[in-house]
Motif scaffolding. Sequence first.
Motif, mmCIF file in Angstrom:
data_model
loop_
_atom_site.group_PDB
_atom_site.id
_atom_site.type_symbol
_atom_site.label_atom_id
_atom_site.label_comp_id
_atom_site.label_asym_id
_atom_site.label_seq_id
_atom_site.Cartn_x
_atom_site.Cartn_y
_atom_site.Cartn_z
ATOM 1 N N ALA A 161 0.834 -1.209 0.000
ATOM 2 C CA ALA A 161 0.000 0.000 0.000
ATOM 3 C C ALA A 161 0.864 1.253 0.000
ATOM 4 O O ALA A 161 0.622 2.193 -0.779
ATOM 5 C CB ALA A 161 -0.934 -0.009 1.206
ATOM 6 N N ASP A 162 1.895 1.285 0.843
ATOM 7 C CA ASP A 162 2.774 2.458 0.894
ATOM 8 C C ASP A 162 3.579 2.603 -0.397
ATOM 9 O O ASP A 162 3.777 3.720 -0.901
ATOM 10 C CB ASP A 162 3.731 2.345 2.083
ATOM 11 N N ASP A 163 4.052 1.472 -0.936
ATOM 12 C CA ASP A 163 4.887 1.519 -2.131
ATOM 13 C C ASP A 163 4.115 2.070 -3.330
ATOM 14 O O ASP A 163 4.660 2.821 -4.141
ATOM 15 C CB ASP A 163 5.414 0.118 -2.444
ATOM 16 N N PHE A 164 2.836 1.708 -3.452
ATOM 17 C CA PHE A 164 2.049 2.206 -4.576
ATOM 18 C C PHE A 164 1.638 3.669 -4.402
ATOM 19 O O PHE A 164 1.183 4.294 -5.355
ATOM 20 C CB PHE A 164 0.832 1.314 -4.811
ATOM 21 N N ARG A 165 1.828 4.197 -3.201
ATOM 22 C CA ARG A 165 1.581 5.630 -2.994
ATOM 23 C C ARG A 165 2.843 6.469 -3.158
ATOM 24 O O ARG A 165 2.777 7.690 -3.185
ATOM 25 C CB ARG A 165 0.993 5.865 -1.596
ATOM 26 N N ASN A 166 3.988 5.815 -3.272
ATOM 27 C CA ASN A 166 5.261 6.525 -3.367
ATOM 28 C C ASN A 166 5.320 7.328 -4.668
ATOM 29 O O ASN A 166 5.352 6.757 -5.766
ATOM 30 C CB ASN A 166 6.409 5.516 -3.315
ATOM 31 N N PRO A 167 5.381 8.655 -4.589
ATOM 32 C CA PRO A 167 5.328 9.484 -5.805
ATOM 33 C C PRO A 167 6.675 9.660 -6.499
ATOM 34 O O PRO A 167 6.741 10.259 -7.574
ATOM 35 C CB PRO A 167 4.831 10.825 -5.270
ATOM 36 N N ILE A 168 7.746 9.144 -5.922
ATOM 37 C CA ILE A 168 9.086 9.402 -6.441
ATOM 38 C C ILE A 168 9.380 8.583 -7.689
ATOM 39 O O ILE A 168 10.140 8.983 -8.558
ATOM 40 C CB ILE A 168 10.147 9.112 -5.353
ATOM 41 N N THR A 169 8.784 7.399 -7.805
ATOM 42 C CA THR A 169 9.112 6.485 -8.888
ATOM 43 C C THR A 169 7.852 5.808 -9.415
ATOM 44 O O THR A 169 6.868 5.643 -8.675
ATOM 45 C CB THR A 169 10.109 5.410 -8.412
ATOM 46 N N ALA A 170 7.890 5.404 -10.683
ATOM 47 C CA ALA A 170 6.788 4.638 -11.282
ATOM 48 C C ALA A 170 6.950 3.150 -11.024
ATOM 49 O O ALA A 170 6.095 2.355 -11.431
ATOM 50 C CB ALA A 170 6.720 4.885 -12.787
ATOM 51 N N ALA A 171 8.024 2.781 -10.328
ATOM 52 C CA ALA A 171 8.300 1.386 -10.022
ATOM 53 C C ALA A 171 7.952 1.072 -8.575
ATOM 54 O O ALA A 171 7.553 1.956 -7.802
ATOM 55 C CB ALA A 171 9.775 1.077 -10.283
ATOM 56 N N ILE A 172 8.093 -0.191 -8.206
ATOM 57 C CA ILE A 172 7.952 -0.619 -6.815
ATOM 58 C C ILE A 172 9.203 -1.401 -6.431
ATOM 59 O O ILE A 172 10.024 -1.737 -7.291
ATOM 60 C CB ILE A 172 6.681 -1.481 -6.604
ATOM 61 N N SER A 173 9.359 -1.701 -5.156
ATOM 62 C CA SER A 173 10.573 -2.348 -4.666
ATOM 63 C C SER A 173 10.685 -3.780 -5.186
ATOM 64 O O SER A 173 9.707 -4.388 -5.629
ATOM 65 C CB SER A 173 10.571 -2.371 -3.142
#
Length: 572
Positions: A35-47
């Motif tokens: 949930a937090d990763d998909f809200r991260n505005p810095i990148t279009a990717a995820i971890s």
Amino acid sequence: MTARIDPKPLNELAANGSAVEHIKDRSDYLRGNLADDFRNPITAAISEDNVQLVKFHGSYMQDDRDVRLHRQEKKLEPAYSFMIRLRVPGGDLSAAQWIKLDDISNQYGNGTSRITTRQALQFHGIIKFDMKNTIKAMDAALLDSIAGCGDVNRNVMCTPDPALSRVHAEVFPWAQKISDHLLPQSRAYHEIWLDEEQGKTLVAGGEAAETEPLYGKHYLPRKFKIAIAIPPFNDMDVYANDIGLIAVAENGHLAGFNVAVGGGLGMTFGRDDTYPRLASVIGFCTPEQVLEVCFHIVAIQRDYGNRQDRKLSRFKYTLDRFGLDWFQQELHERLGFALSKVRAFEFATTGDRFGWRSSTDGLWHLGLRLEYGRVLDNDTHRLKSALRAIAQQNLSGFRMTGNQNLILTGVREADIEVVENILHEHGYAPDASHLSGLRRNSIACVALNTCPQAMAEAERYLPDLISKLEVSLDKYGLRHDDIKIRMTGCPNGCGRSVLGEIGLIGKSLGRYNLYLGASFNGDRLNRLYRENLDEAAILTVLDELFTAYATHRREAESFGDFVIRAAYVNQE
């Protein structure tokens, strides 16, 4: 029904488990920090961890490989997006659902959708920040992507053709029942994407209830696939599945299912310990027994599958490691009964049927040939718009096939002309008879530009290759012969290339290994014939084979049987 969790693999996890096993271990039943990763505005990717975890939610992260190098030169992040794969047991969609899915492809995707070789539908080009809205839109259509990917039981397939027999109506609902029975129970999907309040269900004494009664904390070692076929049609390639259920009819009604286990087509170049395997038929069960049989087969793979090396984690390797005799004994102990003797059956073909046919309920259906499942509008036809118009007038239902085609179902006789006119007006022929037999029977995986595993083209290249091969077909009078060709961009098996009479598996850009000799009815794998061929070599080799086939084949002999009889490849 209780599931027995073998503690040994779990105890060994900390020291020997693969990286993905550790990701599952710390995910809190597939939640992680998605949930937090998909809200991260810095990148279009995820971890990296979440790239693995999001698969359990039915999605893969991809990037556009056509522009990857250009973006690297510009010091830009790759053009990341997500593919979402729906769970659609038996491939059955209503007209209303089709419209909503078409809306999703336009609003959030790349304007297309794609029917998969597992009878599901997937969207490409979903950007990270639209994932939640996309899944909410799917939910509004009463659909989800739970178990679309990941180390769980995937979409359950079933022969979709409603004109086969009255038995079909008894068989088809079992795809949904099996899918529901083996569905992961974690509420992570609903919490992350549908805003369900997070909480743990408590049992007496205040302890948290077991979240996954079948899968446990670590789910399966790898993906698991189930398909149902209704003889004489093996349009599901039932032997390619971890569990293949072969419907048996007696006196016009479903008597039960022959059970086949251990199919799987993927392999890894350079590793001789990986290989395709067809499922082994081990017995018969009644409809009342089939849910329990499937449950315990999955549980055995959960307990004994290889969790150290994911290349060897599929169920086929578990069976070959321990042996079929051991497996059947273990299954019988868990079930409390033995499967009955295999009932007689016979398959004729793995292909789909095209054109109009009346169904047993007095209605009609239309089998449409789609080019590798892609639903789009282009310069030659506007299939996407045509299907939407048919759905908007509620003229039919929609059933996707395991060969990437589509059946329009439940059409009233009075509406046949209306459906045909819509298709013609959009430049799409409702009958596939104008296509060569090779083209009608072709399958291709997505491959480039979006699949990260692809070594070569498939979907974008096979149509052009077939056009060039049709020159040879015409020369030898073979244009209308049903010859099954399949192409994949890598050896993972998504296009079931090792079950093609002609199989092409990508090795590198523009080069393929050529496999020959699979059976027309899907009960024999093909064999490697030539390695690392470019297009010129493929055309030359197949031209030679086509002339030999046209000259020396026996009456009604399939291409796959001919190359075996003529010893181009060995059967064993």
